[in-house]
Enzyme design. Structure first.
Site, PDB file in Angstrom:
ATOM      1  N   LYS A  10       1.086  -1.452  -0.076  1.00  0.00           N
ATOM      2  CA  LYS A  10      -0.008  -0.407  -0.360  1.00  0.00           C
ATOM      3  C   LYS A  10       1.126   1.475  -0.152  1.00  0.00           C
ATOM      4  CE  LYS A  10      -4.390  -2.099   2.286  1.00  0.00           C
ATOM      5  NZ  LYS A  10      -4.928  -2.045   3.378  1.00  0.00           N
ATOM      6  N   GLU A 127     -10.154  -9.502  -7.389  1.00  0.00           N
ATOM      7  CA  GLU A 127      -8.416  -8.929  -7.564  1.00  0.00           C
ATOM      8  C   GLU A 127      -7.448  -8.581  -8.644  1.00  0.00           C
ATOM      9  OE1 GLU A 127      -7.596  -9.223  -3.100  1.00  0.00           O
ATOM     10  OE2 GLU A 127      -9.432  -8.283  -2.626  1.00  0.00           O
TER      11      GLU A 127
HETATM   12  P1  GDP Z   1      -7.882  -6.307   5.436  1.00  0.00           P
HETATM   13  O1  GDP Z   1      -8.510  -7.566   4.813  1.00  0.00           O
HETATM   14  O2  GDP Z   1      -7.741  -7.457   6.735  1.00  0.00           O
HETATM   15  O3  GDP Z   1      -6.896  -5.990   4.894  1.00  0.00           O
HETATM   16  O4  GDP Z   1      -8.821  -5.996   6.560  1.00  0.00           O
HETATM   17  P2  GDP Z   1     -10.813  -5.213   5.379  1.00  0.00           P
HETATM   18  O5  GDP Z   1     -10.881  -6.090   4.061  1.00  0.00           O
HETATM   19  O6  GDP Z   1     -11.282  -5.634   6.621  1.00  0.00           O
HETATM   20  O7  GDP Z   1     -10.727  -3.888   5.682  1.00  0.00           O
HETATM   21  C1  GDP Z   1      -9.544  -3.373   4.482  1.00  0.00           C
HETATM   22  C2  GDP Z   1      -8.832  -2.341   4.836  1.00  0.00           C
HETATM   23  O8  GDP Z   1      -9.438  -1.033   5.203  1.00  0.00           O
HETATM   24  C3  GDP Z   1      -7.440  -2.993   5.797  1.00  0.00           C
HETATM   25  O9  GDP Z   1      -6.544  -3.376   5.348  1.00  0.00           O
HETATM   26  C4  GDP Z   1      -7.167  -1.648   6.665  1.00  0.00           C
HETATM   27  O10 GDP Z   1      -6.685  -0.836   5.313  1.00  0.00           O
HETATM   28  C5  GDP Z   1      -8.911  -0.592   6.545  1.00  0.00           C
HETATM   29  N1  GDP Z   1      -9.638  -0.660   7.685  1.00  0.00           N
HETATM   30  C6  GDP Z   1      -9.605  -2.021   8.457  1.00  0.00           C
HETATM   31  N2  GDP Z   1     -10.661  -1.540   9.088  1.00  0.00           N
HETATM   32  C7  GDP Z   1     -10.449   0.191   9.406  1.00  0.00           C
HETATM   33  C8  GDP Z   1     -11.157   0.892  10.470  1.00  0.00           C
HETATM   34  O11 GDP Z   1     -11.586   0.124  10.983  1.00  0.00           O
HETATM   35  N3  GDP Z   1     -10.595   1.902   9.865  1.00  0.00           N
HETATM   36  C9  GDP Z   1     -10.137   1.748   9.108  1.00  0.00           C
HETATM   37  N4  GDP Z   1      -9.541   3.840   9.249  1.00  0.00           N
HETATM   38  N5  GDP Z   1      -9.308   1.781   8.063  1.00  0.00           N
HETATM   39  C10 GDP Z   1      -9.781   0.302   8.264  1.00  0.00           C
END
Ligand code: GDP
Length: 140
Positions: A10, A127
């Protein structure tokens, strides 16, 4: 079963000079890079990529962040590539991520967590197709 997954270093990871560190970990874990490019996502490309999260409160902030600078997108291939990659990167929240994972060591925020990894075969298919066409992916 041989599987492919999408990885993204990222914008925070690229800006912090972590491209080499992340790639080294993938290679040492046996994840073969079969496609790779540097891109600077537009806001709408970031919104399309994270469309599953469009109702989440952090969607606006996340898509601003993902379009804030260059990232490196990669297709990784291995037996159980999806699980292997997720194990290397660690939990979404770096504070909950296991010792030694990329996010635990380098993330600075729940959002700015250095790397993305597909979380299911369906997500990986979507993706990979979002960023690469078949001619850009090397190998059988
Ligand atoms: P991942 O699969 O571990 O990347 O997690 P998710 O698919 O749930 O979320 C996608 C991305 O959104 C994460 O990698 C973080 O960059 C962001 N993100 C997830 N949860 C939060 C949150 O509660 N707050 C914020 N600001 N960003 C979040």
């Amino acid at each position: 079963m041989k599987e492919r997954t999408l990885s993204i270093i990222k914008p925070d990871g690229v800006a912090s000079g972590l491209i080499g560190e992340v790639i080294k970990r993938f290679e040492q874990a046996g994840l073969k890079i079969c496609a790779m490019k540097m891109i600077h996502m537009s806001k709408s490309q970031a919104e399309g990529f994270y469309a599953v999260h469009r109702e989440r409160p952090f969607f606006e902030s996340l898509t601003n962040f993902m379009s804030s600078g260059p990232s490196v997108v990669m297709v990784l291939e291995a037996e159980d590539a999806i699980a292997k990659n997720r194990a290397l990167i660690g939990a979404t929240n770096y504070k909950e991520a296991a010792e030694g994972t990329i996010r635990r060591e380098f993330a600075t925020d729940i959002e700015k967590n250095v790397v993305h990894g597909s979380d299911s075969p369906e997500a990986a298919r979507f993706e990979i197709g979002y960023f690469f066409n078949s001619l850009e992916i090397v190998g059988g």
